[in-house]
Design a protein around this motif. Structure first.
Motif, PDB file in Angstrom:
ATOM      1  N   HIS A  80      -6.007   5.418  -2.526  1.00  0.00           N
ATOM      2  CA  HIS A  80      -5.206   4.804  -1.435  1.00  0.00           C
ATOM      3  C   HIS A  80      -4.829   3.553  -2.274  1.00  0.00           C
ATOM      4  O   HIS A  80      -4.920   2.483  -1.512  1.00  0.00           O
ATOM      5  N   CYS A  81      -4.404   3.327  -3.375  1.00  0.00           N
ATOM      6  CA  CYS A  81      -4.000   2.302  -4.039  1.00  0.00           C
ATOM      7  C   CYS A  81      -2.967   1.787  -3.639  1.00  0.00           C
ATOM      8  O   CYS A  81      -1.747   2.652  -3.583  1.00  0.00           O
ATOM      9  N   SER A  82      -2.569   0.619  -3.806  1.00  0.00           N
ATOM     10  CA  SER A  82      -1.252   0.176  -3.842  1.00  0.00           C
ATOM     11  C   SER A  82      -0.357   0.202  -5.037  1.00  0.00           C
ATOM     12  O   SER A  82      -1.014   0.313  -6.156  1.00  0.00           O
ATOM     13  N   TYR A  83       0.947  -0.120  -5.170  1.00  0.00           N
ATOM     14  CA  TYR A  83       1.594  -0.097  -6.397  1.00  0.00           C
ATOM     15  C   TYR A  83       0.994  -1.103  -7.221  1.00  0.00           C
ATOM     16  O   TYR A  83       0.784  -1.023  -8.534  1.00  0.00           O
ATOM     17  N   GLU A  84       0.627  -2.332  -6.599  1.00  0.00           N
ATOM     18  CA  GLU A  84       0.051  -3.291  -7.445  1.00  0.00           C
ATOM     19  C   GLU A  84      -1.335  -2.889  -8.003  1.00  0.00           C
ATOM     20  O   GLU A  84      -1.444  -3.274  -9.317  1.00  0.00           O
ATOM     21  N   GLU A  85      -1.976  -2.393  -7.136  1.00  0.00           N
ATOM     22  CA  GLU A  85      -3.342  -1.948  -7.644  1.00  0.00           C
ATOM     23  C   GLU A  85      -3.168  -0.977  -8.860  1.00  0.00           C
ATOM     24  O   GLU A  85      -3.955  -0.886  -9.675  1.00  0.00           O
ATOM     25  N   ALA A 124      -3.146   6.827  -6.034  1.00  0.00           N
ATOM     26  CA  ALA A 124      -2.478   6.719  -4.749  1.00  0.00           C
ATOM     27  C   ALA A 124      -2.804   7.566  -3.743  1.00  0.00           C
ATOM     28  O   ALA A 124      -3.157   7.374  -2.428  1.00  0.00           O
ATOM     29  N   LYS A 125      -3.083   8.713  -3.967  1.00  0.00           N
ATOM     30  CA  LYS A 125      -3.536   9.778  -2.995  1.00  0.00           C
ATOM     31  C   LYS A 125      -5.031   9.882  -2.492  1.00  0.00           C
ATOM     32  O   LYS A 125      -5.421   9.730  -1.590  1.00  0.00           O
ATOM     33  N   PRO A 162      -0.061   9.468   5.980  1.00  0.00           N
ATOM     34  CA  PRO A 162       0.660   8.747   4.650  1.00  0.00           C
ATOM     35  C   PRO A 162       2.105   8.798   4.927  1.00  0.00           C
ATOM     36  O   PRO A 162       2.904   7.885   4.802  1.00  0.00           O
ATOM     37  N   ARG A 185       0.895  -1.223   0.032  1.00  0.00           N
ATOM     38  CA  ARG A 185      -0.015  -0.015   0.065  1.00  0.00           C
ATOM     39  C   ARG A 185       0.807   1.157   0.243  1.00  0.00           C
ATOM     40  O   ARG A 185       1.913   1.489   0.781  1.00  0.00           O
ATOM     41  N   ILE A 186       0.292   2.083  -0.803  1.00  0.00           N
ATOM     42  CA  ILE A 186       1.332   3.400  -0.932  1.00  0.00           C
ATOM     43  C   ILE A 186       0.789   4.260  -0.028  1.00  0.00           C
ATOM     44  O   ILE A 186       1.509   4.994   0.896  1.00  0.00           O
ATOM     45  N   ALA A 187      -0.262   4.695  -0.151  1.00  0.00           N
ATOM     46  CA  ALA A 187      -1.130   5.891   0.615  1.00  0.00           C
ATOM     47  C   ALA A 187      -1.870   5.057   1.917  1.00  0.00           C
ATOM     48  O   ALA A 187      -2.310   4.145   1.883  1.00  0.00           O
ATOM     49  N   PRO A 188      -1.794   5.828   2.825  1.00  0.00           N
ATOM     50  CA  PRO A 188      -2.531   5.283   4.190  1.00  0.00           C
ATOM     51  C   PRO A 188      -3.994   5.217   4.118  1.00  0.00           C
ATOM     52  O   PRO A 188      -4.477   5.961   3.031  1.00  0.00           O
ATOM     53  N   PRO A 189      -4.800   4.493   4.913  1.00  0.00           N
ATOM     54  CA  PRO A 189      -6.239   4.631   4.510  1.00  0.00           C
ATOM     55  C   PRO A 189      -6.789   6.071   4.990  1.00  0.00           C
ATOM     56  O   PRO A 189      -5.678   6.972   5.624  1.00  0.00           O
ATOM     57  N   ALA A 190      -7.829   6.298   4.663  1.00  0.00           N
ATOM     58  CA  ALA A 190      -8.343   7.831   5.104  1.00  0.00           C
ATOM     59  C   ALA A 190      -8.131   8.063   6.487  1.00  0.00           C
ATOM     60  O   ALA A 190      -8.626   7.166   7.235  1.00  0.00           O
TER      61      ALA A 190
END
Lengths: 404, 214
Positions: free
Chosen positions: B159-164, B155-156, A30, A21-26
């Protein structure tokens, strides 16, 4: 649209774990996320700019968007929205079916119409098979109009045997009928009593037996004729094919004359047939005097030219335009000097007959000699009709000397 | 396999069997997120709404082919990326045929120089408020190329991962990482005069103001 939707169907990876996961949950920070792959620079992919991006407002769709979207999907996709794609695809695939069906229907219709309107090419020949089989005789006879004209002009019959034919014997080495289907005239030793044209009688009989012919020929009769032709041997079939080719090659007017003559000869009224039979025989007799090699040319003449030809050779000199012919005038009707004695020949010097006459029979060289009654001229000395010009100027009863 | 707790996947499965109510719920659940995503991607609200509707239409048409092998979000993000890509191609074709592209599709025409000017503090410092920050960030987002922008937005905001992101955009994971790295650098350059809290750095602002003064 469909393509894009199709692309949505591509296989998707399984749900990644939280480490990716790149960005954190809402609501989460992050910046506290673990780095995705241990790269220090990838500690926070968006880094410090992530917070600045929070300044972007979250947009709320208008309240009407849901209903609008539902309506749009309902209208676009319809009640069976699930089949819209396949329906469109099938529609695209089937667009050519209508024109293709039209083309096929047109071809089928054309084939049926063509088959209905165009007959079997052999059928026309089978319809006129009796005419084709006796085409030579009918062509020689010409036409009804020609035979009626011959009868009307009252030509006399030739008085001599045909060219090259000795009295009472057929021409040496030559069959009774030549390639043109013509006989050489009176055959047999009984002269005038013989049928001058037996092929004409066969033709009349055959035409009467094979009636009807032409377009009114019923289908069963055509089928019967087809079987009859199928049973012919190779030679007969080849002759029939040649005759059919010649029949088809005839000019239309001549072909119609031939057909009309065949119908007239096939009439059951004997008197009517006899009115054509007699001039046909007479014409054949005169034609038989012609050199066999030239008969075809005479046969191919038109009606007026035939009559002119007859006028030249068959009319007595007393009639206008008549010039006589070695077979007729100016020779005695019959007997006396002998049938074969009508030829012209140069006087033979020192002949026994000339001497007996005391020189009367001597002529100047090159002068024609009218043989006297009882004179014997060897067969083969007869002069061909085409070469005879000067004797035609001799009036009946005149001697060459008087004429001079 | 999508988890059973994925409500969107459950709704989609119901849509698959013809449940119209489930489709309505799905629209309600996702329309705000999609409109937001497309708004930041295109910069135009009407276009964003149109694209969101387009995505729902494609979702409905493709409902029979849906397989809950992955998260529903990844699936719908893929459709969203495709819709945005199609819009981009249509705009490109219009441009090729001499038709002026819509302002929303010409976002990339905004150059870094313009962003730098906007962020340099040439305007009065007191105007660098929240509204200004939004404008500057929006311009900075717009300066990214389409793939970078979509990757950043996924991503922002999703909130998707790299894979998504890679799955949604049809890219490899390293490619997505590279995209995001370059996007971050580009955004950092464009927004360097602002700190993490969105406050413009005074030094940079003053320097910019002095440079901009006659």
């Amino acid at each position: 649209m469909t393509d894009a939707a199709g692309r949505a169907d591509q296989p998707l990876p399984e749900d990644p774990d939280a480490a990716g996961r790149i960005a954190p949950p809402a609501g989460a920070d992050p910046r506290r996320d673990d780095p995705p792959d241990g790269d220090p620079s990838a500690d926070d992919p968006l880094g410090d700019v992530c917070t600045l991006l929070d300044s972007l407002p979250s947009s709320a769709a208008p309240a009407s968007l849901t209903s609008t979207t539902i309506e749009m999907v309902a209208v676009t996709a319809g009640a069976g929205a699930g089949s819209t794609g396949p329906t469109l695809t099938a529609g695209r695939r089937r667009w050519w079916l209508v024109p293709a069906a039209c083309v096929l229907a047109s071809l089928l219709l054309g084939f049926l119409l063509g088959r209905a309107t165009s007959s079997d090419p052999d059928e026309a020949i089978l319809q006129y098979l009796p005419v084709v089989q006796h085409l030579d005789v009918l062509r020689e006879a010409g036409s009804v109009a020609f035979l009626e004209a011959v009868a009307e002009r009252d030509y006399s019959a030739p008085r001599r045997f045909p060219f090259g034919m000795g009295m009472g014997r057929p021409p040496g080495g030559r069959p009774a009928g030549d390639a043109a289907g013509m006989t050489d005239g009176p055959e047999g030793g009984d002269g005038e009593s013989a049928d001058p044209w037996p092929q004409l009688e066969e033709t009349i009989a055959s035409l009467r037996d094979d009636r009807p012919f032409g377009r009114e020929t019923p289908s069963p009769l055509i089928a019967s004729r087809r079987e009859e032709v199928g049973d012919l041997d190779d030679d007969s079939l080849r002759r029939l094919a040649d005759a059919a080719t010649a029949f088809e090659a005839l000019p239309r007017a001549i072909r119609e004359d031939v057909i009309r003559l065949a119908r007239a000869l096939s009439e059951s009224d004997d008197d009517a047939v006899e009115r054509l039979r007699s001039p046909a025989r007479l014409w054949h007799q005169w034609l038989a005097w012609r050199d066999p090699a030239d008969r075809r040319t005479v046969v191919d003449l038109g009606q007026d030219e035939r009559l002119e030809w007859l006028d030249r050779y068959a009319k007595p000199p007393g009639r206008p335009g008549g010039r006589g012919f070695p077979g007729g005038w100016p020779f005695p009707p019959e007997g006396g000097r002998g049938e074969r004695g009508g030829g012209f020949r140069a006087p033979r010097e020192g002949s026994e007959r000339g001497d007996r006459r005391g020189g009367q029979g001597r002529q100047d060289p090159g002068q024609p000699v009218v043989p006297e009654t009882g004179s014997e001229v060897p067969a083969g000395d007869a002069i061909e009709p085409a070469a005879i010009e000067r004797p035609s100027a001799i009036a009946p009863g005149e001697t060459p000397q008087a004429a001079r | 396999m999508a988890t059973p707790a994925d409500p969107s996947a459950e709704l989609m499965l119901r849509v698959q069997v013809g449940d119209a109510e489930a489709f309505e719920q799905l629209v309600t659940l996702w329309q705000d997120r999609l409109v937001t995503l497309f708004l930041h991607h295109t910069g135009d609200h009407a276009t964003a709404e149109d694209l969101a509707q387009e995505v729902f239409l494609r979702v409905y048409r493709a409902r029979e082919g849906y397989r809950p092998t992955a998260k529903f979000s990844t699936w719908i993000h893929t459709i969203a990326n495709n819709a945005a890509s199609d819009l981009r191609q249509r705009a490109y074709r219009r441009k090729e045929h001499g038709v002026a592209a819509s302002p929303s599709s010409s976002s990339s025409a905004i150059g870094l120089e313009q962003i730098a000017v906007a962020a340099s503090g040439q305007r009065p410092a007191r105007e660098a408020d929240r509204s200004e920050l939004q404008s500057v960030v929006r311009d900075a987002i717009s300066s990214l190329n389409d793939n970078q922008r979509m990757a950043v937005l996924l991503a922002k905001f999703e909130h998707c991962s790299y894979e998504e992101i890679a799955a949604a955009m049809g890219l490899s994971v390293p490619a997505v990482k590279s995209l995001l790295f370059r996007a971050r650098d580009q955004l950092r350059t464009a927004l360097e005069s602002y700190d993490r809290d969105g406050v413009r750095a005074p030094v940079a602002a003053d320097r910019a103001g002095q440079e901009g003064a006659p």
